[in-house]
Structures are given as structure tokens and as C-alpha cells.
Design a protein around this motif. Structure first.
Motif, mmCIF file in Angstrom:
data_model
loop_
_atom_site.group_PDB
_atom_site.id
_atom_site.type_symbol
_atom_site.label_atom_id
_atom_site.label_comp_id
_atom_site.label_asym_id
_atom_site.label_seq_id
_atom_site.Cartn_x
_atom_site.Cartn_y
_atom_site.Cartn_z
ATOM 1 N N PRO A 191 0.794 -1.212 0.160
ATOM 2 C CA PRO A 191 0.074 0.057 0.112
ATOM 3 C C PRO A 191 0.701 1.221 0.069
ATOM 4 O O PRO A 191 1.781 1.369 0.659
ATOM 5 C CB PRO A 191 -0.837 -0.224 1.449
ATOM 6 C CG PRO A 191 -0.883 -1.592 1.507
ATOM 7 C CD PRO A 191 0.517 -2.097 1.050
ATOM 8 N N GLY A 192 0.463 2.243 -0.822
ATOM 9 C CA GLY A 192 1.086 3.394 -0.912
ATOM 10 C C GLY A 192 2.756 3.423 -1.882
ATOM 11 O O GLY A 192 3.467 4.331 -1.441
ATOM 12 N N LYS A 193 2.935 2.125 -2.153
ATOM 13 C CA LYS A 193 4.289 2.080 -2.656
ATOM 14 C C LYS A 193 4.228 1.601 -4.292
ATOM 15 O O LYS A 193 3.202 0.962 -4.702
ATOM 16 C CB LYS A 193 5.228 0.973 -1.912
ATOM 17 C CG LYS A 193 5.416 1.546 -0.420
ATOM 18 C CD LYS A 193 6.421 0.536 0.037
ATOM 19 C CE LYS A 193 6.822 0.927 1.350
ATOM 20 N NZ LYS A 193 7.640 0.086 2.210
ATOM 21 N N THR A 207 4.309 -7.974 3.441
ATOM 22 C CA THR A 207 3.038 -7.776 3.153
ATOM 23 C C THR A 207 2.945 -6.880 1.747
ATOM 24 O O THR A 207 3.395 -6.055 1.674
ATOM 25 C CB THR A 207 2.422 -7.157 4.292
ATOM 26 O OG1 THR A 207 2.432 -8.053 5.544
ATOM 27 C CG2 THR A 207 0.774 -6.861 4.068
ATOM 28 N N ALA A 208 2.152 -7.555 0.884
ATOM 29 C CA ALA A 208 1.695 -6.982 -0.119
ATOM 30 C C ALA A 208 1.044 -7.732 -1.292
ATOM 31 O O ALA A 208 0.711 -8.667 -0.686
ATOM 32 C CB ALA A 208 3.161 -6.649 -1.240
ATOM 33 N N VAL A 209 0.428 -7.115 -2.370
ATOM 34 C CA VAL A 209 -0.165 -7.807 -3.193
ATOM 35 C C VAL A 209 0.744 -8.317 -4.316
ATOM 36 O O VAL A 209 1.789 -7.419 -4.582
ATOM 37 C CB VAL A 209 -1.331 -7.004 -3.972
ATOM 38 C CG1 VAL A 209 -1.857 -8.089 -5.160
ATOM 39 C CG2 VAL A 209 -2.262 -6.581 -3.062
#
Length: 112
Positions: A40-42, A87-89
Motif C-alpha cells: 500500500p502506498g508504494k 506484506t503486499a499484493v
């Protein structure tokens, strides 16, 4: 080429997960496959890639913890010693001459 990713989920820090990405269609055209992730946000970032000749490349942040490997039409990402910052998609990618293919993302959450 169609790419179907699976294997994400919730895991505690220090745990393991294996992601899979099944390729279908003109898979003979793929020169390489890989995994990218976006938190998120990256921005989306490279995690690992593997060529048709099984030459691998890893982001420094995952070296020694993640392993990419493949069989005929599936690429895998074995993730060990997971950290909250993993943690990420996660997105599967395939590359051929002049084309770039993406699978749908799969969520990986590392949390206690």
C-alpha cells in the motif's frame, strides 16, 4: 498468454507460503517469468525472476529467504522466514518479445 496466480494468505512472521502462477495459451513464447509485489502506498517492485533457462534473479530484500522455480507451465515462489514488510499484493509476470503479461494479484499478509 494467461496467468493465474494463487497461494496468498495470512501468515505469522517467520512463517512460509508458496505462491503458484499457472500459464496457459502461447506459453512457448515466454522468455521469462517472475513475481512482483506492491505494498500500500508504494510502487510495484521486482521480487524474483526466472528465465526459460532457469537463471534466477532476486531483489536484495528477499535473497536467502525466497526461492523462485518453475516447471513446464507454472512458476512458483517459495517464501520462507516471512517478515511484516513482505506484506503486499503479489503479481505474476510473463515476458515475451514485445509483450508483457500480468496475472491477477494475490494478497500476502504477514502479521501476528
Amino acid at each position: 498468454v494467461q496467468l493465474q496466480a494463487s497461494g496468498g494468505g495470512l501468515v505469522q512472521p517467520g512463517g512460509s507460503l508458496r505462491l503458484s502462477c499457472a500459464a496457459s495459451g502461447s506459453i512457448f513464447s515466454l522468455l521469462g517469468m517472475g513475481w512482483y509485489r506492491q505494498a500500500p502506498g508504494k510502487q510495484r517492485e521486482l521480487v524474483a525472476t526466472i528465465t526459460r533457462g532457469r537463471i534466477t534473479n532476486y531483489a536484495d530484500s528477499v535473497k536467502g529467504r525466497f526461492t523462485i522455480f518453475r516447471d513446464t507451465n507454472t512458476v512458483y515462489l517459495q517464501m520462507n522466514s516471512l517478515k511484516p514488510e513482505d506484506t503486499a499484493v503479489y503479481y505474476c509476470n510473463g515476458q515475451s518479445v514485445g509483450a508483457d503479461y500480468w496475472g491477477q494479484g494475490t494478497q500476502v499478509t504477514v502479521s501476528s
